[in-house]
Design an enzyme around this catalytic site. Structure first.
Site, short mmCIF file in Angstrom:
data_model
loop_
_atom_site.label_atom_id
_atom_site.label_comp_id
_atom_site.label_asym_id
_atom_site.label_seq_id
_atom_site.Cartn_x
_atom_site.Cartn_y
_atom_site.Cartn_z
N ASP A 1 89.85 -20.48 37.25
CA ASP A 1 90.43 -21.23 38.39
C ASP A 1 90.02 -20.64 39.74
O ASP A 1 90.83 -20.52 40.66
CB ASP A 1 91.96 -21.29 38.30
CG ASP A 1 92.44 -22.11 37.10
OD1 ASP A 1 91.60 -22.73 36.44
OD2 ASP A 1 93.65 -22.11 36.83
N ASP B 1 87.42 -23.53 34.00
CA ASP B 1 87.91 -24.50 35.00
C ASP B 1 87.71 -23.96 36.42
O ASP B 1 88.59 -24.05 37.26
CB ASP B 1 89.40 -24.79 34.80
CG ASP B 1 89.72 -25.29 33.40
OD1 ASP B 1 88.79 -25.72 32.69
OD2 ASP B 1 90.89 -25.23 33.00
#
Length: 389
Positions: free
Chosen positions: A221, A242
């Protein structure tokens, strides 16, 4: 004071531990030479040294036996005087100009100013958590190069009550610009499946933001591209899982996308990373990520994206991909009902990872007409705002 020292020790440990840091991240940090010279002034200056004085940078005079004045090579007559449209603040860790921390400069910006405030940030790593509130619009962070100027912190989802609050830098205002600076989260790199280890480098939640020549360093992230219309040009974005996520409408042009997931032996089918997790939740949301003329490489065996929310929308166009991309390319978050609503498209990409013959059935091979809306700044309504910059 104790927690600051602990942070510094943790950062030194991260910097020195090549077992934790792999590839570009490690070499990036190594490029910040004389780490001690960066950290020690930070500790001493963090004791309430946030006062500022405009227009008259104080130069520290060398003490007896001190051969050089650290401010001598500082540009004279800096910062420049205000104009009708701009104000310049100057940040330098060594106290050679208005501010010693980025946050103190942000705090000094007038609320809802119509002028652009250029916060000029001298080389160095600024170990601080920075927040740009909604009221501080029209701010520019101007660094001296993404390998020489960085803002770094080490919060995680666990330490900050959630991934969304873990960002080293959080921007909630409109019309934010960053140039030639890096945003880093130096928390320990998690293993896949670790709970609460997400660690955001920057969260960008205002409209009409621009990043030119910036670096984004983290693992899971890294870049929270949260909401609003954003433009990324010539940026270096590194992470593992991600590492570009959120529900913004963003165009990424000529960017380097570098996976630092652990290397996977040839023939193994394990997946240990994903470039994107776009969070579009309904067909009424006008959001999506478009990657144009980018380069995608690094380590691991990863997906181009996974469907964080059911209407996730991501396009890769004219992008070079190495063989780290798994043949199926994408993932529906293991929820086949999302296959009807996600929009994952590829257009004229190249490299070993771009082979579409084994792509998941819902992935679209776009033709020229389908690709056109994603290929330039009209995707983010750039004709209305981008040229102003």
């Amino acid at each position: 004071m104790g927690h600051k020292l602990n942070l510094v020790v943790a950062i030194i440990a991260v910097v020195l531990s090549s077992t934790v840091i792999i590839g570009p991240y490690h070499s990036f940090v190594k490029q910040f030479k004389e780490l001690g010279a960066i950290i020690i002034p930070y500790i001493s200056s963090s004791q309430g040294h946030h006062h500022h004085h405009h227009h008259h940078p104080q130069r520290k005079h060398p003490s007896k036996g001190d051969p050089i004045n650290i401010c001598d090579d500082f540009p004279p007559d800096f910062p420049p005087p205000d104009t009708n449209t701009t104000t310049t603040f100057c940040v330098d860790r060594n106290g050679c100009c208005n501010f010693t921390t980025v946050q103190s400069a942000v705090d000094a910006v007038a609320n809802f100013s119509q002028k652009r405030t250029i916060i000029w940030i001298n080389s160095g790593i600024y170990f601080e958590k920075v927040m740009v509130p909604r009221t501080k619009q029209n701010i520019t962070f101007q660094g001296q190069g993404y390998t020489s100027t960085a803002i770094a912190w080490n919060d995680t989802a666990n330490s900050s009550n959630g991934t969304f609050y873990s960002g080293s830098v959080q921007v909630f205002s409109n019309n934010f610009i960053a140039k030639n600076i890096s945003f880093m989260n130096v928390a320990p790199i998690p293993r896949p499946g670790d709970v609460g280890a997400q660690a955001v480098a920057i969260r960008i939640a205002g409209d009409q933001a621009v990043f030119w020549g910036c670096g984004f360093f983290g693992a899971q992230d890294t870049l929270h591209d949260d909401r609003g219309r954003h433009y990324f040009k010539d940026c270096y974005i590194q992470g593992s899982i991600d590492f570009i996520f959120g529900n913004a409408k963003s165009l990424y042009e000529n960017c380097q996308l570098i996976s630092m997931a652990s290397p996977v032996a040839p023939g193994l089918r394990v997946i240990n990373g994903a470039v994107t997790a776009h969070g579009r939740a309904s067909k009424d949301e006008n959001s999506g990520f478009a990657f144009v003329n980018c380069n995608l490489g690094g380590t691991g065996r990863i997906w181009l994206g996974r469907a964080w929310r059911p209407f996730s929308r991501v396009v890769f166009a004219l992008t070079s991909m190495t063989d780290i991309i798994a043949p199926e390319g994408w993932n529906d978050f293991n929820d086949p009902t999302r296959d009807q609503t996600i929009f994952y498209g590829e257009y004229n990409c190249s490299g070993a990872g771009s082979n579409m013959t084994l792509r998941a059935p819902y992935v679209q091979r776009l033709n020229d007409t389908q690709a056109l809306p994603f290929l330039n700044s009209s995707f983010i309504d750039g004709d209305q705002w981008l040229q102003l910059y």
